[in-house]
Motif scaffolding. Structure first.
Motif, mmCIF file in Angstrom:
data_model
loop_
_atom_site.group_PDB
_atom_site.id
_atom_site.type_symbol
_atom_site.label_atom_id
_atom_site.label_comp_id
_atom_site.label_asym_id
_atom_site.label_seq_id
_atom_site.Cartn_x
_atom_site.Cartn_y
_atom_site.Cartn_z
ATOM 1 N N HIS A 35 68.336 57.485 33.879
ATOM 2 C CA HIS A 35 69.423 56.530 33.614
ATOM 3 C C HIS A 35 69.909 55.895 34.912
ATOM 4 O O HIS A 35 70.149 54.694 34.990
ATOM 5 N N MET A 36 70.063 56.717 35.945
ATOM 6 C CA MET A 36 70.568 56.214 37.216
ATOM 7 C C MET A 36 69.572 55.242 37.861
ATOM 8 O O MET A 36 69.970 54.215 38.415
ATOM 9 N N LYS A 37 68.272 55.566 37.791
ATOM 10 C CA LYS A 37 67.254 54.683 38.359
ATOM 11 C C LYS A 37 67.253 53.334 37.652
ATOM 12 O O LYS A 37 67.164 52.274 38.291
ATOM 13 N N LYS A 38 67.369 53.332 36.312
ATOM 14 C CA LYS A 38 67.371 52.081 35.547
ATOM 15 C C LYS A 38 68.623 51.260 35.847
ATOM 16 O O LYS A 38 68.559 50.027 35.916
ATOM 17 N N LEU A 39 69.745 51.950 36.045
ATOM 18 C CA LEU A 39 70.989 51.241 36.340
ATOM 19 C C LEU A 39 70.895 50.575 37.719
ATOM 20 O O LEU A 39 71.304 49.415 37.883
ATOM 21 N N GLU A 40 70.353 51.301 38.689
ATOM 22 C CA GLU A 40 70.218 50.723 40.030
ATOM 23 C C GLU A 40 69.203 49.588 40.028
ATOM 24 O O GLU A 40 69.388 48.582 40.729
ATOM 25 N N ALA A 41 68.163 49.725 39.207
ATOM 26 C CA ALA A 41 67.174 48.643 39.112
ATOM 27 C C ALA A 41 67.816 47.407 38.484
ATOM 28 O O ALA A 41 67.533 46.268 38.902
ATOM 29 N N TYR A 42 68.684 47.606 37.497
ATOM 30 C CA TYR A 42 69.335 46.480 36.819
ATOM 31 C C TYR A 42 70.237 45.712 37.783
ATOM 32 O O TYR A 42 70.228 44.485 37.815
ATOM 33 N N TYR A 43 71.033 46.455 38.590
ATOM 34 C CA TYR A 43 71.948 45.794 39.515
ATOM 35 C C TYR A 43 71.267 45.420 40.842
ATOM 36 O O TYR A 43 71.830 44.697 41.656
ATOM 37 N N GLY A 44 70.043 45.951 41.076
ATOM 38 C CA GLY A 44 69.275 45.601 42.269
ATOM 39 C C GLY A 44 69.853 46.158 43.549
ATOM 40 O O GLY A 44 69.726 45.540 44.622
ATOM 41 N N ARG A 46 71.455 50.125 45.536
ATOM 42 C CA ARG A 46 71.753 51.547 45.439
ATOM 43 C C ARG A 46 73.225 51.726 45.064
ATOM 44 O O ARG A 46 74.107 51.067 45.614
ATOM 45 N N LEU A 47 73.489 52.655 44.127
ATOM 46 C CA LEU A 47 74.858 52.918 43.691
ATOM 47 C C LEU A 47 75.378 54.226 44.256
ATOM 48 O O LEU A 47 76.588 54.362 44.480
ATOM 49 N N ILE A 48 74.455 55.178 44.463
ATOM 50 C CA ILE A 48 74.862 56.454 45.030
ATOM 51 C C ILE A 48 73.884 56.843 46.132
ATOM 52 O O ILE A 48 72.749 56.360 46.179
ATOM 53 N N GLU A 49 74.357 57.683 47.032
ATOM 54 C CA GLU A 49 73.490 58.212 48.079
ATOM 55 C C GLU A 49 73.788 59.690 48.254
ATOM 56 O O GLU A 49 74.910 60.149 48.008
ATOM 57 N N MET A 50 72.767 60.420 48.595
ATOM 58 C CA MET A 50 72.893 61.871 48.754
ATOM 59 C C MET A 50 73.061 62.207 50.239
ATOM 60 O O MET A 50 72.328 61.716 51.089
ATOM 61 N N LYS A 51 74.049 63.034 50.503
ATOM 62 C CA LYS A 51 74.228 63.593 51.841
ATOM 63 C C LYS A 51 74.243 65.099 51.680
ATOM 64 O O LYS A 51 75.258 65.689 51.307
ATOM 65 N N GLY A 52 73.055 65.680 51.905
ATOM 66 C CA GLY A 52 72.882 67.094 51.585
ATOM 67 C C GLY A 52 72.887 67.228 50.072
ATOM 68 O O GLY A 52 72.130 66.566 49.371
ATOM 69 N N LYS A 53 73.758 68.084 49.542
ATOM 70 C CA LYS A 53 73.879 68.222 48.094
ATOM 71 C C LYS A 53 75.006 67.363 47.530
ATOM 72 O O LYS A 53 75.235 67.326 46.323
ATOM 73 N N ALA A 54 75.728 66.671 48.419
ATOM 74 C CA ALA A 54 76.873 65.879 47.979
ATOM 75 C C ALA A 54 76.434 64.499 47.493
ATOM 76 O O ALA A 54 75.528 63.876 48.068
ATOM 77 N N ILE A 55 77.082 64.030 46.436
ATOM 78 C CA ILE A 55 76.826 62.706 45.893
ATOM 79 C C ILE A 55 77.964 61.788 46.312
ATOM 80 O O ILE A 55 79.138 62.079 46.075
ATOM 81 N N ASN A 56 77.633 60.689 46.962
ATOM 82 C CA ASN A 56 78.640 59.723 47.404
ATOM 83 C C ASN A 56 78.317 58.347 46.852
ATOM 84 O O ASN A 56 77.145 57.974 46.700
ATOM 85 N N LEU A 57 79.352 57.582 46.565
ATOM 86 C CA LEU A 57 79.171 56.213 46.102
ATOM 87 C C LEU A 57 78.944 55.289 47.292
ATOM 88 O O LEU A 57 79.619 55.401 48.326
ATOM 89 N N THR A 58 78.005 54.368 47.146
ATOM 90 C CA THR A 58 77.866 53.299 48.122
ATOM 91 C C THR A 58 78.989 52.293 47.860
ATOM 92 O O THR A 58 79.719 52.398 46.868
ATOM 93 N N ASP A 59 79.131 51.316 48.734
ATOM 94 C CA ASP A 59 80.158 50.287 48.506
ATOM 95 C C ASP A 59 79.896 49.565 47.189
ATOM 96 O O ASP A 59 80.834 49.258 46.429
ATOM 97 N N GLN A 60 78.595 49.287 46.941
ATOM 98 C CA GLN A 60 78.248 48.637 45.673
ATOM 99 C C GLN A 60 78.540 49.568 44.485
ATOM 100 O O GLN A 60 78.988 49.123 43.425
#
Length: 292
Positions: A35-44, A46-60
């Motif tokens: 689901h996340m891959k399709k959502l990021e592909a739709y908006y073109g 990255r929506l989230i990024e991983m830092k270690g095990k933590a999930i962070n939102l990108t500005d987009q």
């Protein structure tokens, strides 16, 4: 309705963990990732990024998350608006209950902003027919009904009493039911639950209404009580129906020897109704446990 991929995105952000998000959504972890891959592909982007095990939102991702939150709020508001114009709960009530027992529950219910309701007042016989014809969803009645056909809850107990004027001759003696027969009887119309209960009591005593000197059918409690005040007639009513008049000494309860009639008042609805869950939820909100 929000797209499932957006709902998955919200849950991933809230849980900050793919596995926990999958469990909350009852999905597999690969499905959440897809689901996340399709959502990021739709908006073109990255929506989230991983830092270690933590999930962070990108500005987009923050922009998309804020957008989805607004849309979710709008949808909640829309649902509330639709509920306000949706078909109301159709409730029947007998005259005694509608005028003297329901107001305290109804006022609380309306103030809490629950679902819309439409209340119809009629006698027990007519209300039962309306329930069977699917013209009512549920009802508050005091009369006799077929418990094989209707689910029911007794929402209160009340005394069914003989009522006379404060100057009635029988108040000066220990009266019995047979002493009443020499006086006019004021009674509700045929089909009334109040009337049916009194007739049933007489039948149990191997007697009937015909024993009374006179019988007058009065469909209005206000008119009935007015006639009682100015005559030597007698009537039978639920205690609360005449409570104010007794307190103000305009009418009086007549204690009858060896007679004590206590009756439940019922909330009923057709068994196997497709609306059973909705009706049961309504009853729990309308008459909460603390009010019983």
């Amino acid at each position: 309705m929000l797209d499932q991929k957006l709902l998955t995105f919200i849950k991933v952000v809230e849980c900050k963990n793919y596995t926990k998000a999958a469990e909350a959504l009852n999905l597999t972890q690969p499905a959440v990732s897809q689901h996340m891959k399709k959502l990021e592909a739709y908006y073109g982007t990255r929506l989230i990024e991983m830092k270690g095990k933590a999930i962070n939102l990108t500005d987009q991702g923050k922009m998309v998350y804020n957008y989805v939150q607004v849309q979710r709020s709008n949808e909640h508001h829309l649902k509330n608006k639709l509920n306000q114009i949706a078909a109301p709960m159709r409730i029947g009530a007998t005259l005694s209950i509608a005028d003297y027992y329901l107001p305290k529950y109804l006022n609380d219910y309306l103030q809490k902003g629950h679902d819309n309701i439409a209340v119809s007042v009629n006698n027990t016989k007519r209300i039962i027919q309306l329930l069977l014809d699917d013209e009512l969803d549920c009802a508050f009645i005091e009369g006799i009904f077929d418990k094989d056909m209707f689910s029911h809850h007794a929402f209160t107990q009340t005394d069914f009493k003989a009522v006379v004027s404060p100057g009635h001759p029988l108040l000066q003696k220990e009266a019995s039911v047979t002493d009443l027969y020499q006086y006019p009887l004021l009674i509700r119309e045929k089909g009334s639950g109040t009337r049916k209960i009194f007739e049933q009591y007489l039948t149990q005593q191997n007697d009937s209404l015909l024993s009374f000197k006179e019988i007058h059918e009065i469909g209005s409690f206000m008119l009935l009580k007015s006639i009682l005040r100015n005559s030597q007639a007698v009537s039978f009513m639920y205690e609360k129906v005449v409570e104010d008049e007794v307190i103000s000494s305009n009418l009086a309860y007549l204690s009858l020897k060896d007679v004590r009639l206590t009756r439940p008042l019922f909330f009923i609805y057709p068994k196997h109704s497709l609306k059973s869950t909705w009706i049961q939820d309504f009853y729990a909100q309308f008459i909460p446990e603390s009010a019983k």
